[in-house]
Design a protein around this motif. Structure first.
Motif, PDB file in Angstrom:
ATOM      1  N   PHE A 101       0.839  -1.205   0.000  1.00  0.00           N
ATOM      2  CA  PHE A 101       0.000   0.000   0.000  1.00  0.00           C
ATOM      3  C   PHE A 101       0.870   1.250   0.000  1.00  0.00           C
ATOM      4  O   PHE A 101       0.606   2.198  -0.748  1.00  0.00           O
ATOM      5  N   CYS A 105      -0.148   2.638  -3.515  1.00  0.00           N
ATOM      6  CA  CYS A 105      -1.494   3.179  -3.387  1.00  0.00           C
ATOM      7  C   CYS A 105      -1.559   4.560  -2.742  1.00  0.00           C
ATOM      8  O   CYS A 105      -2.533   5.278  -2.939  1.00  0.00           O
ATOM      9  N   GLN A 107      -0.108   7.382  -3.207  1.00  0.00           N
ATOM     10  CA  GLN A 107      -0.138   8.617  -3.990  1.00  0.00           C
ATOM     11  C   GLN A 107      -1.563   9.013  -4.337  1.00  0.00           C
ATOM     12  O   GLN A 107      -1.831  10.193  -4.524  1.00  0.00           O
ATOM     13  N   HIS A 109      -4.471   7.343  -2.578  1.00  0.00           N
ATOM     14  CA  HIS A 109      -5.395   7.089  -1.462  1.00  0.00           C
ATOM     15  C   HIS A 109      -4.878   7.654  -0.144  1.00  0.00           C
ATOM     16  O   HIS A 109      -5.524   7.464   0.890  1.00  0.00           O
ATOM     17  N   PHE A 125     -18.286   4.657   3.317  1.00  0.00           N
ATOM     18  CA  PHE A 125     -18.934   4.802   2.013  1.00  0.00           C
ATOM     19  C   PHE A 125     -18.079   4.171   0.919  1.00  0.00           C
ATOM     20  O   PHE A 125     -16.856   4.335   0.917  1.00  0.00           O
ATOM     21  N   TRP A 126     -18.737   3.450   0.038  1.00  0.00           N
ATOM     22  CA  TRP A 126     -18.004   2.709  -0.993  1.00  0.00           C
ATOM     23  C   TRP A 126     -18.638   2.905  -2.356  1.00  0.00           C
ATOM     24  O   TRP A 126     -19.854   2.839  -2.488  1.00  0.00           O
ATOM     25  N   LEU A 127     -17.758   3.143  -3.359  1.00  0.00           N
ATOM     26  CA  LEU A 127     -18.237   3.283  -4.734  1.00  0.00           C
ATOM     27  C   LEU A 127     -18.488   1.918  -5.354  1.00  0.00           C
ATOM     28  O   LEU A 127     -19.387   1.738  -6.162  1.00  0.00           O
ATOM     29  N   HIS A 128     -17.645   0.941  -4.952  1.00  0.00           N
ATOM     30  CA  HIS A 128     -17.721  -0.367  -5.608  1.00  0.00           C
ATOM     31  C   HIS A 128     -17.948  -1.500  -4.623  1.00  0.00           C
ATOM     32  O   HIS A 128     -17.731  -2.658  -4.958  1.00  0.00           O
ATOM     33  N   THR A 138     -12.295  -4.875  -7.183  1.00  0.00           N
ATOM     34  CA  THR A 138     -11.974  -3.502  -7.580  1.00  0.00           C
ATOM     35  C   THR A 138     -10.464  -3.358  -7.783  1.00  0.00           C
ATOM     36  O   THR A 138     -10.020  -2.769  -8.761  1.00  0.00           O
ATOM     37  N   VAL A 139      -9.699  -3.916  -6.847  1.00  0.00           N
ATOM     38  CA  VAL A 139      -8.243  -3.755  -6.949  1.00  0.00           C
ATOM     39  C   VAL A 139      -7.695  -4.589  -8.112  1.00  0.00           C
ATOM     40  O   VAL A 139      -6.835  -4.134  -8.866  1.00  0.00           O
ATOM     41  N   LEU A 155       0.750  -6.586  -9.666  1.00  0.00           N
ATOM     42  CA  LEU A 155       0.968  -7.187  -8.338  1.00  0.00           C
ATOM     43  C   LEU A 155       0.760  -8.702  -8.337  1.00  0.00           C
ATOM     44  O   LEU A 155       1.379  -9.415  -7.553  1.00  0.00           O
ATOM     45  N   VAL A 167      -6.207  -3.217   3.390  1.00  0.00           N
ATOM     46  CA  VAL A 167      -7.292  -2.238   3.225  1.00  0.00           C
ATOM     47  C   VAL A 167      -8.470  -2.613   4.126  1.00  0.00           C
ATOM     48  O   VAL A 167      -9.071  -1.748   4.773  1.00  0.00           O
TER      49      VAL A 167
HETATM   50  C1  HEC Z   1      -3.499   6.755  -9.810  1.00  0.00           C
HETATM   51  C2  HEC Z   1      -4.325   6.811  -8.637  1.00  0.00           C
HETATM   52  C3  HEC Z   1      -4.652   5.529  -7.899  1.00  0.00           C
HETATM   53  C4  HEC Z   1      -3.806   4.574  -7.420  1.00  0.00           C
HETATM   54  C5  HEC Z   1      -2.279   4.525  -7.550  1.00  0.00           C
HETATM   55  C6  HEC Z   1      -4.615   3.613  -6.723  1.00  0.00           C
HETATM   56  N1  HEC Z   1      -5.931   3.978  -6.782  1.00  0.00           N
HETATM   57 FE1  HEC Z   1      -7.482   3.016  -5.947  1.00  0.00          FE
HETATM   58  N2  HEC Z   1      -8.765   4.328  -6.753  1.00  0.00           N
HETATM   59  C7  HEC Z   1      -8.411   5.457  -7.488  1.00  0.00           C
HETATM   60  C8  HEC Z   1      -9.607   6.155  -7.913  1.00  0.00           C
HETATM   61  C9  HEC Z   1      -9.650   7.447  -8.724  1.00  0.00           C
HETATM   62  C10 HEC Z   1     -10.693   5.391  -7.429  1.00  0.00           C
HETATM   63  C11 HEC Z   1     -12.188   5.691  -7.617  1.00  0.00           C
HETATM   64  C12 HEC Z   1     -12.729   4.972  -8.816  1.00  0.00           C
HETATM   65  C13 HEC Z   1     -14.133   5.427  -9.138  1.00  0.00           C
HETATM   66  O1  HEC Z   1     -14.411   6.620  -9.051  1.00  0.00           O
HETATM   67  O2  HEC Z   1     -14.923   4.536  -9.456  1.00  0.00           O
HETATM   68  C14 HEC Z   1     -10.124   4.266  -6.707  1.00  0.00           C
HETATM   69  C15 HEC Z   1     -10.860   3.291  -6.059  1.00  0.00           C
HETATM   70  C16 HEC Z   1     -10.348   2.323  -5.266  1.00  0.00           C
HETATM   71  C17 HEC Z   1     -11.129   1.406  -4.478  1.00  0.00           C
HETATM   72  C18 HEC Z   1     -12.634   1.344  -4.412  1.00  0.00           C
HETATM   73  C19 HEC Z   1     -13.137   2.245  -3.312  1.00  0.00           C
HETATM   74  C20 HEC Z   1     -14.639   2.288  -3.246  1.00  0.00           C
HETATM   75  O3  HEC Z   1     -15.141   3.281  -2.736  1.00  0.00           O
HETATM   76  O4  HEC Z   1     -15.291   1.340  -3.662  1.00  0.00           O
HETATM   77  C21 HEC Z   1     -10.265   0.600  -3.799  1.00  0.00           C
HETATM   78  C22 HEC Z   1     -10.612  -0.504  -2.841  1.00  0.00           C
HETATM   79  C23 HEC Z   1      -8.941   0.998  -4.188  1.00  0.00           C
HETATM   80  N3  HEC Z   1      -9.029   2.052  -5.072  1.00  0.00           N
HETATM   81  C24 HEC Z   1      -7.792   0.408  -3.723  1.00  0.00           C
HETATM   82  C25 HEC Z   1      -6.533   0.718  -4.215  1.00  0.00           C
HETATM   83  C26 HEC Z   1      -5.349  -0.022  -3.859  1.00  0.00           C
HETATM   84  C27 HEC Z   1      -5.289  -1.185  -2.891  1.00  0.00           C
HETATM   85  C28 HEC Z   1      -4.326   0.550  -4.535  1.00  0.00           C
HETATM   86  C29 HEC Z   1      -2.882   0.123  -4.561  1.00  0.00           C
HETATM   87  C30 HEC Z   1      -2.599  -1.225  -4.971  1.00  0.00           C
HETATM   88  C31 HEC Z   1      -4.869   1.649  -5.304  1.00  0.00           C
HETATM   89  N4  HEC Z   1      -6.216   1.719  -5.089  1.00  0.00           N
HETATM   90  C32 HEC Z   1      -4.122   2.491  -6.099  1.00  0.00           C
HETATM   91  C33 HEC Z   1      -7.143   5.875  -7.760  1.00  0.00           C
HETATM   92  C34 HEC Z   1      -5.994   5.154  -7.481  1.00  0.00           C
END
Ligand code: HEC
Length: 216
Positions: A101, A105, A107, A109, A125-128, A138-139, A155, A167
Motif C-alpha cells: 500500500f 497506493c 499517492q 489514497h 462509504f463505498w463506490l464499488h 476492484t483492486v 501485483l 485495506v
Molecule cells: C493513480 C491513482 C490511484 C492509485 C495509484 C490507486 N488507486 Fe485506488 N482508486 C483510485 C480512484 C480514482 C478510485 C475511484 C474509482 C471510481 O471513481 O470509481 C479508486 C478506487 C479504489 C477502491 C474502491 C473504493 C470504493 O469506494 O469502492 C479501492 C478498494 C482501491 N481504489 C484500492 C486501491 C489499492 C489497494 C491501490 C494500490 C494497490 C490503489 N487503489 C491504487 C485511484 C488510485
C-alpha cells in the motif's frame, strides 16, 4: 517430633475458646516464601522481559498460527470473502499488504488511506462495495475510466490479496481526508442480502427422521 516449648496461650477468649500463639508450621512458611519468590520470577518472565506469552498473547499467537495454516490450504483455491477475512488475521500478510500500500497506493489514497485523488478507504462509504470480495475485484480489475488501474498484472493475485487484507483492516477507521463517495455500507449489505436471500430455516437438509427410506 516432640514439642520443646510450652504452649503459650493468648490472653483473649471468644465464647470460652482460647487461642495458642504457636509458631507457624515450617511447611506453611515454605509455601508462603516459595510463592513470594515464584511471583518475582513470574513477573520478570511474563511482564518485565516479556519472555513468556501471557494467556492473551498465547491465545492470539495460536489464532494467528491457525489462520496461517488455514490460509495456506486456501491459497491455491478460489478467493472468497472468508479467505480474505482470514488473511486479515495473519499479521505477516497484513504487514506485507501495508508495505505494498505504501509503495503503490498512497499517492492516490493517502498515506493513511484517507483518500486524495482516490476515495477515502477508511470511511463507511463505498463506490464499488465494502465486501472483501468486492474490494478484491476492484483492486484486481481497477476502474479504468476513473483513474484506478487494474493491479492484477503488476501485483499478481497473491500480493493483491495482501494489500486488500490491509485495506480491510483500515475499514471504519475514518481517517480524515476525502469526503465520502458512493453508498454507505448498510445499503451495500441490503443490496447483497436481496441478491442472495438466505434460505429460510426450515429449508435445511432433511434430518434422519424424515429422510426417504432407502431399500427395505
Ligand atoms: C493513480 C491513482 C490511484 C492509485 C495509484 C490507486 N488507486 Fe485506488 N482508486 C483510485 C480512484 C480514482 C478510485 C475511484 C474509482 C471510481 O471513481 O470509481 C479508486 C478506487 C479504489 C477502491 C474502491 C473504493 C470504493 O469506494 O469502492 C479501492 C478498494 C482501491 N481504489 C484500492 C486501491 C489499492 C489497494 C491501490 C494500490 C494497490 C490503489 N487503489 C491504487 C485511484 C488510485
Amino acid at each position: 517430633m516432640v514439642d520443646q516449648h510450652a504452649d503459650i496461650t493468648l490472653d483473649h477468649s471468644f465464647d470460652g475458646i482460647q487461642e495458642y500463639d504457636n509458631r507457624l508450621p515450617n511447611w506453611w512458611l515454605f509455601t508462603l516464601y516459595g510463592a513470594v519468590v515464584f511471583s518475582v520470577g513470574y513477573w520478570l518472565f511474563y511482564h518485565t522481559f516479556g519472555v513468556g506469552f501471557t494467556q492473551d498473547e498465547a491465545y492470539d499467537h495460536e489464532v494467528e498460527i491457525a489462520a496461517q495454516q488455514q490460509l495456506q490450504r486456501e491459497m491455491g483455491k478460489e478467493v472468497t470473502d472468508d479467505s480474505l477475512i482470514l488473511m486479515t488475521k495473519v499479521q505477516a500478510q497484513v504487514d506485507a499488504g501495508a508495505k505494498i500500500f505504501q509503495q503503490k497506493c498512497v499517492q492516490c489514497h493517502g498515506p493513511q488511506g484517507g483518500g486524495d485523488i482516490g476515495p477515502n478507504l477508511t470511511d463507511d462509504f463505498w463506490l464499488h462495495g465494502p465486501g472483501p470480495l468486492q474490494v478484491y475485484n476492484t483492486v484486481m480489475n481497477g476502474v479504468l475510466d476513473k483513474g484506478m488501474q487494474a493491479w492484477k498484472d503488476q501485483l499478481g493475485p497473491v500480493r493483491v490479496r495482501q494489500v486488500v487484507s490491509y485495506v480491510l483492516t483500515r475499514k471504519g477507521l475514518n481517517v480524515p481526508g476525502k469526503a465520502p463517495q458512493g453508498k454507505p455500507t448498510a445499503e451495500w449489505e441490503k443490496a447483497a442480502a436481496a441478491a442472495n436471500p438466505t434460505p429460510p430455516a426450515d429449508a435445511k437438509a432433511p434430518t434422519d427422521a424424515n429422510a426417504p427410506k432407502s431399500g427395505g
